[in-house]
Design an enzyme around this catalytic site. Structure first.
Site, PDB file in Angstrom:
ATOM      1  N   HIS A  24     -19.489  21.381  30.726  1.00 52.48           N
ATOM      2  CA  HIS A  24     -20.146  20.152  30.365  1.00 52.48           C
ATOM      3  C   HIS A  24     -20.970  19.430  31.658  1.00 52.48           C
ATOM      4  O   HIS A  24     -20.627  18.230  32.092  1.00 52.48           O
ATOM      5  CB  HIS A  24     -19.104  18.951  29.694  1.00 52.48           C
ATOM      6  N   HIS A  78      -3.053  18.440  26.054  1.00 53.67           N
ATOM      7  CA  HIS A  78      -4.304  17.556  26.014  1.00 53.67           C
ATOM      8  C   HIS A  78      -5.153  18.279  24.787  1.00 53.67           C
ATOM      9  O   HIS A  78      -5.218  19.530  24.760  1.00 53.67           O
ATOM     10  CB  HIS A  78      -4.881  18.186  27.530  1.00 53.67           C
ATOM     11  N   GLU A  80      -8.423  18.351  24.536  1.00 50.51           N
ATOM     12  CA  GLU A  80     -10.081  18.562  24.658  1.00 50.51           C
ATOM     13  C   GLU A  80      -9.976  20.193  24.429  1.00 50.51           C
ATOM     14  O   GLU A  80      -8.991  20.967  24.558  1.00 50.51           O
ATOM     15  CB  GLU A  80     -10.188  18.374  26.328  1.00 50.51           C
ATOM     16  N   ASP A  82     -11.108  22.852  25.363  1.00 50.44           N
ATOM     17  CA  ASP A  82     -10.789  24.201  25.956  1.00 50.44           C
ATOM     18  C   ASP A  82      -9.461  24.545  25.953  1.00 50.44           C
ATOM     19  O   ASP A  82      -8.967  25.642  26.292  1.00 50.44           O
ATOM     20  CB  ASP A  82     -11.156  24.182  27.466  1.00 50.44           C
ATOM     21  N   HIS A 145      -6.903  13.087  32.476  1.00 52.27           N
ATOM     22  CA  HIS A 145      -8.100  12.509  32.562  1.00 52.27           C
ATOM     23  C   HIS A 145      -8.693  12.063  31.171  1.00 52.27           C
ATOM     24  O   HIS A 145      -9.718  11.224  31.162  1.00 52.27           O
ATOM     25  CB  HIS A 145      -9.111  13.260  33.227  1.00 52.27           C
ATOM     26  N   ASP A 164      -4.785  19.661  33.126  1.00 53.54           N
ATOM     27  CA  ASP A 164      -6.136  19.582  33.984  1.00 53.54           C
ATOM     28  C   ASP A 164      -5.539  18.946  35.328  1.00 53.54           C
ATOM     29  O   ASP A 164      -6.289  19.213  36.237  1.00 53.54           O
ATOM     30  CB  ASP A 164      -6.976  18.784  33.283  1.00 53.54           C
ATOM     31  N   TYR A 192     -13.107  20.241  41.561  1.00 55.22           N
ATOM     32  CA  TYR A 192     -12.398  19.719  40.277  1.00 55.22           C
ATOM     33  C   TYR A 192     -12.212  18.598  40.228  1.00 55.22           C
ATOM     34  O   TYR A 192     -12.542  17.580  39.629  1.00 55.22           O
ATOM     35  CB  TYR A 192     -11.392  20.849  39.984  1.00 55.22           C
ATOM     36  N   HIS A 223      -6.190  25.351  34.130  1.00 53.94           N
ATOM     37  CA  HIS A 223      -7.474  26.325  34.729  1.00 53.94           C
ATOM     38  C   HIS A 223      -7.114  26.610  36.195  1.00 53.94           C
ATOM     39  O   HIS A 223      -6.523  26.125  36.944  1.00 53.94           O
ATOM     40  CB  HIS A 223      -8.686  25.191  35.082  1.00 53.94           C
TER      41      HIS A 223
END
Lengths: 387, 62
Positions: A24, A78, A80, A82, A145, A164, A192, A223
């Protein structure tokens, strides 16, 4: 494809995304990984999942350890995509599985997927689930986040699944911090933080207070690599970055039409050089905005330049300003600069944006058309006086 | 004075403290916050806040 054992009966079963270069808008030049983990106890637990297109890779790794239909819990730290993207797929193999997530996580999952037949178990900070010989505790980390974020901790194993937080976009075969070059690792962790976590410094500080109370041997990120040897280093760095602590450093970012603004950038650089600043100068024609942010997180000064084009600024600079404003670095000093033909509108626009972003604009410099040597020398001298 | 909780991220607006980062003075009532004020933590508007009733009960006792 192999799973990797972190501790007895706790495995990495994630997927490596060797191809991804645009996350993104963040240039991920080293690719990334989506780390999910499998815990084999009396209950079998999957912690987070992977992007939907890497589902098969995660499934393959899980199958080496256990029949996926036997999974009892999926922890969604989380929502999100991914990390949650493969939940709707794997749930078909274990339809009675219980999804463990925060209240906001439940809301979020319901707005992403058809969750009609999903079983949810909602947890808040301080809640635990017993899975046999181990207990998993949860800590909500809102806005680190997203509002739904949480981390999971197993005190018996001294392992935290940090999602994250503490992550880095790195595709590698080494899974641990001592299996990749250290300087590259810190650089990617910094990039990051700068591009994902930077706006939420005060929230990170709150989380760090809680994290410091825990005994941690492994930080299992979602990640990149897993921290085990350099935990003290990354905790110290997060503490520093989240306090918006700066160094004697200036970042100069600009784009140029006929090299006049470039000449001004160099004249401003000379002033900082004279004052022994560490300088990072970027022409946006060849630099990705996410790479500028990496250096910017510890910069005392941010200098942004654009010539006036059609009564406005160059689109590269506009993009950088929009991106930086959103990432909201705090306690910074700034300089706006640029050349112009007849109306110096770009400089005004940059100055206004920097002021709105809460920065202390110490100088706003404009030069008509092409700067002379004398004008450049005067510019250097003026900047030397205000820094 | 009351507290209001952001239902999205959990941020607490305390009327006693105001929101100094956004020039909101101490003692500013939630209802007096400007319409364009947003949650300093996650950015949602006033409509996503709920009054913290536990805190109100404490006030009533005073």
């Amino acid at each position: 494809m192999k799973s990797v054992e972190l501790k007895k009966d706790i495995y990495w079963v994630g997927a490596v995304d060797w191809d991804i270069r645009n996350f993104h808008g963040y240039l991920t030049q080293r690719g990334s990984s989506y780390n999910s983990y499998l815990i084999m106890d009396e209950k079998i637990v999957l912690v987070d999942s992977v992007k939907h297109y890497l589902y098969e890779e995660m499934l393959e790794r899980i199958k080496q350890i256990v029949d996926p239909s036997k999974i009892d819990y999926i922890i969604c730290n989380h929502v999100e995509m991914d990390h949650s993207g493969s939940i709707p797929k794997i749930i078909k193999l274990c339809p009675n599985v219980i999804i463990v997530t925060s209240p906001q996580g439940e809301k979020g999952l319901k707005m992403h997927y058809d969750t009609t037949n999903w079983n949810f178990h909602i947890v808040k900070s301080g809640d635990t689930i017993n899975i046999g010989t181990r207990n998993i505790a949860f800590l909500q980390t809102p806005m680190v986040h997203w509002p739904d974020n949480m981390v999971s901790y197993i005190s018996e194993e001294k392992i935290i699944f940090s999602n994250d937080a503490f992550g880095q976009h790195i595709a590698s075969t080494g899974r641990f911090d001592d299996e990749v070059p250290y300087s590259m690792l810190v650089e990617e962790a910094r990039k990051y933080y700068a591009n994902i976590v930077l706006p939420y410094g005060s929230q990170v500080q709150k989380v760090m207070e809680e994290v410091k109370k825990l005994d941690i041997e492994i930080i299992a990120t979602s990640h990149g690599i897993i921290w085990r040897n350099y935990i003290a280093d990354i905790v110290r760095l997060y503490d520093k970055w989240s306090r918006n602590e700066t160094e004697k450093k200036a970042v100069i970012v600009y784009d140029t039409m006929w090299e006049s603004t470039k000449k001004m950038a160099n004249a401003i650089k000379d002033a900082f050089e004279d004052k022994d600043y560490n300088i990072h100068m970027y022409n946006l024609q060849g630099t990705h905005i996410s790479d500028v942010m990496t250096e910017l997180i510890t910069a005392e000064y941010i200098c942004i330049g654009s010539p006036t084009l059609n009564s406005s600024i160059l689109p590269t600079v506009a993009a950088f300003l929009a991106y930086m404003k959103g990432l909201a670095p705090k306690n910074r000093k700034a300089i706006a600069f640029g050349s112009y033909g007849w109306a110096p509108l770009s400089i005004k626009e940059i100055e206004e944006t920097l002021t709105k972003a809460g920065m202390d604009v110490v100088a706003s410099e404009k030069i008509n058309f092409v700067p002379t040597e004398v004008q450049l020398k005067e510019l250097t001298d003026r900047i030397k006086k205000v820094i | 004075m009351a507290r209001y909780i952001c239902t999205v991220c959990g941020y607490e607006y305390n009327e006693e403290d105001g929101d100094a980062d956004n020039d909101i003075l101490e003692g500013t009532l939630f209802e007096d916050l400007p319409a364009e004020w947003t949650c300093p933590m996650c950015g949602v508007g006033k409509e996503d806040f709920e009054k913290d009733f536990d805190e109100e009960e404490d006030d009533d006792e005073e």
